[in-house]
Design a protein around this motif. Structure first.
Motif, PDB file in Angstrom:
ATOM      1  N   UNK A 140      38.712  44.983  34.004  1.00 14.04           N
ATOM      2  CA  UNK A 140      38.982  44.236  32.771  1.00 14.04           C
ATOM      3  C   UNK A 140      38.890  42.761  33.110  1.00 14.04           C
ATOM      4  N   UNK A 141      37.775  42.161  32.776  1.00 14.94           N
ATOM      5  CA  UNK A 141      37.460  40.812  33.220  1.00 14.94           C
ATOM      6  C   UNK A 141      38.349  39.784  32.528  1.00 14.94           C
ATOM      7  N   UNK A 142      38.824  38.826  33.285  1.00 11.56           N
ATOM      8  CA  UNK A 142      39.586  37.723  32.729  1.00 11.56           C
ATOM      9  C   UNK A 142      38.856  36.423  32.939  1.00 11.56           C
ATOM     10  N   UNK A 143      38.193  35.913  31.919  1.00 11.82           N
ATOM     11  CA  UNK A 143      37.338  34.759  32.097  1.00 11.82           C
ATOM     12  C   UNK A 143      38.088  33.462  32.303  1.00 11.82           C
ATOM     13  N   UNK A 144      39.311  33.307  31.791  1.00 10.93           N
ATOM     14  CA  UNK A 144      40.061  32.070  31.944  1.00 10.93           C
ATOM     15  C   UNK A 144      41.482  32.386  32.326  1.00 10.93           C
ATOM     16  N   UNK A 145      42.235  31.350  32.701  1.00  5.34           N
ATOM     17  CA  UNK A 145      43.586  31.586  33.194  1.00  5.34           C
ATOM     18  C   UNK A 145      44.487  32.201  32.123  1.00  5.34           C
ATOM     19  N   UNK A 146      44.314  31.799  30.865  1.00  2.00           N
ATOM     20  CA  UNK A 146      45.134  32.375  29.804  1.00  2.00           C
ATOM     21  C   UNK A 146      44.837  33.861  29.655  1.00  2.00           C
ATOM     22  N   UNK A 147      43.554  34.222  29.738  1.00  2.00           N
ATOM     23  CA  UNK A 147      43.192  35.634  29.639  1.00  2.00           C
ATOM     24  C   UNK A 147      43.681  36.400  30.865  1.00  2.00           C
ATOM     25  N   UNK A 148      43.598  35.766  32.032  1.00  8.23           N
ATOM     26  CA  UNK A 148      44.122  36.403  33.244  1.00  8.23           C
ATOM     27  C   UNK A 148      45.605  36.734  33.084  1.00  8.23           C
ATOM     28  N   UNK A 149      46.341  35.783  32.564  1.00  4.99           N
ATOM     29  CA  UNK A 149      47.779  36.005  32.390  1.00  4.99           C
ATOM     30  C   UNK A 149      48.033  37.098  31.352  1.00  4.99           C
ATOM     31  N   UNK A 150      47.222  37.108  30.301  1.00  4.37           N
ATOM     32  CA  UNK A 150      47.346  38.139  29.266  1.00  4.37           C
ATOM     33  C   UNK A 150      47.135  39.529  29.870  1.00  4.37           C
ATOM     34  N   UNK A 151      46.072  39.679  30.650  1.00  2.75           N
ATOM     35  CA  UNK A 151      45.769  40.959  31.277  1.00  2.75           C
ATOM     36  C   UNK A 151      46.860  41.346  32.273  1.00  2.75           C
ATOM     37  N   UNK A 152      47.281  40.365  33.067  1.00  2.00           N
ATOM     38  CA  UNK A 152      48.314  40.653  34.063  1.00  2.00           C
ATOM     39  C   UNK A 152      49.618  41.087  33.411  1.00  2.00           C
ATOM     40  N   UNK A 153      49.933  40.505  32.272  1.00  3.69           N
ATOM     41  CA  UNK A 153      51.200  40.817  31.614  1.00  3.69           C
ATOM     42  C   UNK A 153      51.177  42.165  30.924  1.00  3.69           C
ATOM     43  N   UNK A 154      50.092  42.456  30.200  1.00  2.00           N
ATOM     44  CA  UNK A 154      50.113  43.629  29.328  1.00  2.00           C
ATOM     45  C   UNK A 154      49.381  44.846  29.903  1.00  2.00           C
ATOM     46  N   UNK A 155      48.312  44.638  30.657  1.00  2.00           N
ATOM     47  CA  UNK A 155      47.490  45.767  31.050  1.00  2.00           C
ATOM     48  C   UNK A 155      47.573  46.134  32.537  1.00  2.00           C
ATOM     49  N   UNK A 156      47.780  45.160  33.416  1.00  2.00           N
ATOM     50  CA  UNK A 156      47.870  45.514  34.831  1.00  2.00           C
ATOM     51  C   UNK A 156      49.005  46.511  35.104  1.00  2.00           C
TER      52      UNK A 156
ATOM     53  N   UNK B 120      39.922  49.792  33.193  1.00  2.00           N
ATOM     54  CA  UNK B 120      39.386  48.452  32.972  1.00  2.00           C
ATOM     55  C   UNK B 120      38.939  48.307  31.535  1.00  2.00           C
ATOM     56  N   UNK B 121      38.118  47.272  31.285  1.00  2.00           N
ATOM     57  CA  UNK B 121      37.631  47.049  29.936  1.00  2.00           C
ATOM     58  C   UNK B 121      37.419  45.590  29.627  1.00  2.00           C
ATOM     59  N   UNK B 122      37.820  45.168  28.427  1.00  2.00           N
ATOM     60  CA  UNK B 122      37.611  43.783  28.012  1.00  2.00           C
ATOM     61  C   UNK B 122      38.605  43.436  26.911  1.00  2.00           C
ATOM     62  N   UNK B 123      38.971  42.184  26.848  1.00  2.00           N
ATOM     63  CA  UNK B 123      39.832  41.673  25.781  1.00  2.00           C
ATOM     64  C   UNK B 123      39.154  40.464  25.163  1.00  2.00           C
ATOM     65  N   UNK B 124      39.059  40.452  23.835  1.00  2.00           N
ATOM     66  CA  UNK B 124      38.417  39.348  23.129  1.00  2.00           C
ATOM     67  C   UNK B 124      39.215  39.028  21.872  1.00  2.00           C
ATOM     68  N   UNK B 125      38.984  37.847  21.339  1.00  2.00           N
ATOM     69  CA  UNK B 125      39.569  37.502  20.040  1.00  2.00           C
ATOM     70  C   UNK B 125      38.529  37.751  18.955  1.00  2.00           C
ATOM     71  N   UNK B 126      39.005  37.934  17.722  1.00  3.49           N
ATOM     72  CA  UNK B 126      38.107  38.221  16.614  1.00  3.49           C
ATOM     73  C   UNK B 126      38.660  37.611  15.340  1.00  3.49           C
ATOM     74  N   UNK B 127      37.783  37.133  14.449  1.00  8.98           N
ATOM     75  CA  UNK B 127      38.250  36.682  13.134  1.00  8.98           C
ATOM     76  C   UNK B 127      38.480  37.847  12.191  1.00  8.98           C
TER      77      UNK B 127
END
Length: 331
Positions: free
Chosen positions: A1-17, A122-129
């Protein structure tokens, strides 16, 4: 589950790791997972998406949404005779989704992945409108050469289905129109049963080895019994008939249909049952039924395949019932 930026890294680490317990997930620190298939098996892969406003109500609990997203994929694996080995998650969230929503989603997803033996890899997390959209790719295994296809039915075989049919579709109707007269006579437990069947599918993984041993063809009932059986038979190059009186209904669904017989068509053609329809040679029906019962999954014989194209659903007098499209369609 790729984390492209530090905020996304923290998001993944908090909720999915915390819920990525398998070593194949590599701690969600890489761009891919590393999975070694069990020797002597074939891999089975499936992907289903659930979208707010289409597959679930936007105000459904995040725990229910997580469970449904995983379980609809596990249902596909079960119908192929497969045991789950892992899943990849892609989730698209509107900006500003509360942390409490994510925490509840991740907790339920982790609990279900553990309960069903299907770790998040793994996987991916993105934002959407747009609305919340969750896509899961589930991976399973079958002993080599035992995959149960949709295309294996032949004329003169029994058509069977697991569990009960129509609960989820009637649960959706109850959710949409709780004051419909057909629901007036239901008790609270019956209402809760119908609503839960819509919210929380029960993948029939226990039936997988029985399907491998006995079934010529199988698929899960996701878009409606009549339409899905028709799809399976068409893919197999044959047709069939289903006797409506043999279709298993729960006590709650039977009460609704008795109050308003027009809702029987909803039960037969509505989606979200996530039961399994199978075509079984008649010589294997007794074994199939006994082994399914031993696995804790009731099955019912509802019809038979035939040479002629198409599926007919007939009443007790042999008259063909009109069910409209026969199943849900996105297009």
């Amino acid at each position: 589950m790729e984390g492209g930026g530090s905020a996304e890294d923290r998001f993944i680490a908090r909720f999915f790791r915390p819920i990525a317990r398998s070593g194949a997930a590599l701690g969600l620190l890489d761009d891919a997972a590393l999975l070694s298939p069990t020797p002597g098996t074939d891999l089975v892969l499936t992907k289903d998406a659930v979208v707010a406003g289409v597959h679930f109500f936007p105000d459904d609990s995040p725990a229910s949404i997580a469970r449904k997203a995983l379980r609809v994929n596990l249902s596909d694996l079960a119908a192929k005779g497969a045991a789950p080995v892992g899943a990849l998650l892609a989730i698209a969230l509107p900006k500003g989704t509360p942390d409490a929503w994510m925490a509840a989603f991740a907790e339920a997803l982790g609990a279900d992945s553990l309960a069903f033996g299907c770790p998040i890899l793994g996987g991916d997390t993105v934002s959407t409108p747009g609305p919340v959209t969750i896509t899961i790719t589930a991976l399973g295994e079958v002993p080599k050469g035992t995959f149960v296809p949709r295309t294996g039915a032949r004329p003169g075989q029994a058509i069977l289905v697991s569990g009960t049919i129509g609960d989820a579709a009637l649960g959706l109707r109850l959710r949409q129109d709780a004051h419909h007269p057909a629901f007036a006579g239901l008790g609270e437990a019956q209402r809760a049963h119908l609503l839960d069947r819509y919210l929380h599918p029960q993948p029939r993984l226990a039936l997988a080895p029985v399907l491998r041993a006995c079934a010529a063809a199988a698929m899960d009932v996701s878009d409606g019994l009549a339409g899905d059986v028709a799809k399976m038979l068409k893919a197999s190059g044959c047709g069939g008939h289903v006797e409506a009186r043999r279709v298993p209904l729960s006590a709650a669904a039977a009460a609704v249909v008795k109050a308003d017989p027009s809702l029987f068509a909803v039960a037969l053609s509505g989606g979200d049952d996530y039961e399994i329809a199978a075509c079984v040679p008649h010589g294997r029906v007794a074994v199939f039924t006994a082994e399914a019962a031993r696995a804790g999954v009731p099955v019912a014989l509802i019809g038979e395949t035939r040479d002629e194209d198409g599926l007919s659903v007939v009443d007790a007098g042999g008259n063909t019932l009109e069910l409209g499209a026969g199943s849900y369609s996105h297009f």
